[in-house]
Design an enzyme around this catalytic site. Structure first.
Site, mmCIF file in Angstrom:
data_model
loop_
_atom_site.group_PDB
_atom_site.id
_atom_site.type_symbol
_atom_site.label_atom_id
_atom_site.label_comp_id
_atom_site.label_asym_id
_atom_site.label_seq_id
_atom_site.Cartn_x
_atom_site.Cartn_y
_atom_site.Cartn_z
ATOM 1 N N CYS A 243 -3.022 2.825 -10.547
ATOM 2 C CA CYS A 243 -2.157 3.093 -11.873
ATOM 3 C C CYS A 243 -0.415 2.738 -12.038
ATOM 4 C CB CYS A 243 -2.183 4.491 -11.920
ATOM 5 S SG CYS A 243 -2.271 5.946 -10.630
ATOM 6 N N ASP A 244 0.442 2.971 -12.936
ATOM 7 C CA ASP A 244 1.593 3.243 -13.195
ATOM 8 C C ASP A 244 1.994 3.716 -14.382
ATOM 9 O OD1 ASP A 244 3.903 0.878 -12.035
ATOM 10 O OD2 ASP A 244 4.557 1.170 -13.781
#
Length: 189
Positions: free
Chosen positions: A68-69
């Site tokens: 994720c970011d």
């Protein structure tokens, strides 16, 4: 095995909360996020999550990778991690008393094949702070490794109101949505 493509202590804690007794490993990605460019904020966080996931997936054959970011956007501008304490101070002065958006893009993949991907949005307003309050907070060093120069969990230094979305997304791991995808894929009961 579930592998979290991150070494973030916050993400590890949140994933532990979601998985309970199910073990997982944390393996950071080695990609340089600055090399990824996309004008659309939602597509940018997703592109960075995809790149991190693909990188870790190449090293972890057969495992389910969660990558994720999370980014903070204010008035159309991306607010990443601060360069130094003065940058954190300036960012916090800009954000106080104003709403801003937090986007987290995440992907689930196995052996390079994407199983799920989403972008989750939240809106937050940081309560007004004096310059002294901001400096005390920045002196803790906590803001220095966080997009937007703050941690919503740092309640002893910073007060905020979640306008929309979930606290876990603001912290970097939208466990409600990830849990839905894990269940759909048979990774959680």
């Amino acid at each position: 095995m579930i592998v979290l493509a991150s070494q973030s202590p916050r993400r590890k804690d949140l994933l532990r909360k979601l998985l309970g007794d199910i073990p997982f490993e944390a393996v950071p990605s080695s990609i340089d996020e600055r090399e990824i460019d996309c004008p659309d904020p939602a597509q940018l966080v997703l592109a960075e999550a995809r790149a991190k996931g693909k990188d870790v997936s190449q090293r972890r054959k057969g495992d389910v990778i969660l990558a994720c970011d999370t980014m903070v956007f204010f008035q159309g501008e991306k607010l990443g991690k601060p360069k130094d304490e003065e940058d954190a101070f300036r960012t916090l002065r800009r954000l106080q008393g104003r709403q801003h958006q937090i986007l987290t893009g995440y992907v689930l993949l196995r052996d390079g094949a994407f199983l799920a991907e989403r972008v989750v949005s939240s809106t937050l307003s940081i309560h007004p702070m004096s310059d002294d309050q901001i400096r005390r907070y920045v002196a803790t060093k906590s803001p220095l490794d966080k997009a937007g120069s703050y941690g919503v969990q740092d309640v002893e230094y910073i007060e905020s109101t979640i306008v929309s979305g979930e606290k876990e997304n603001i912290m970097g791991l939208p466990i409600k949505e990830i849990g839905e995808d894990f269940r759909r894929l048979g990774l959680l009961p």
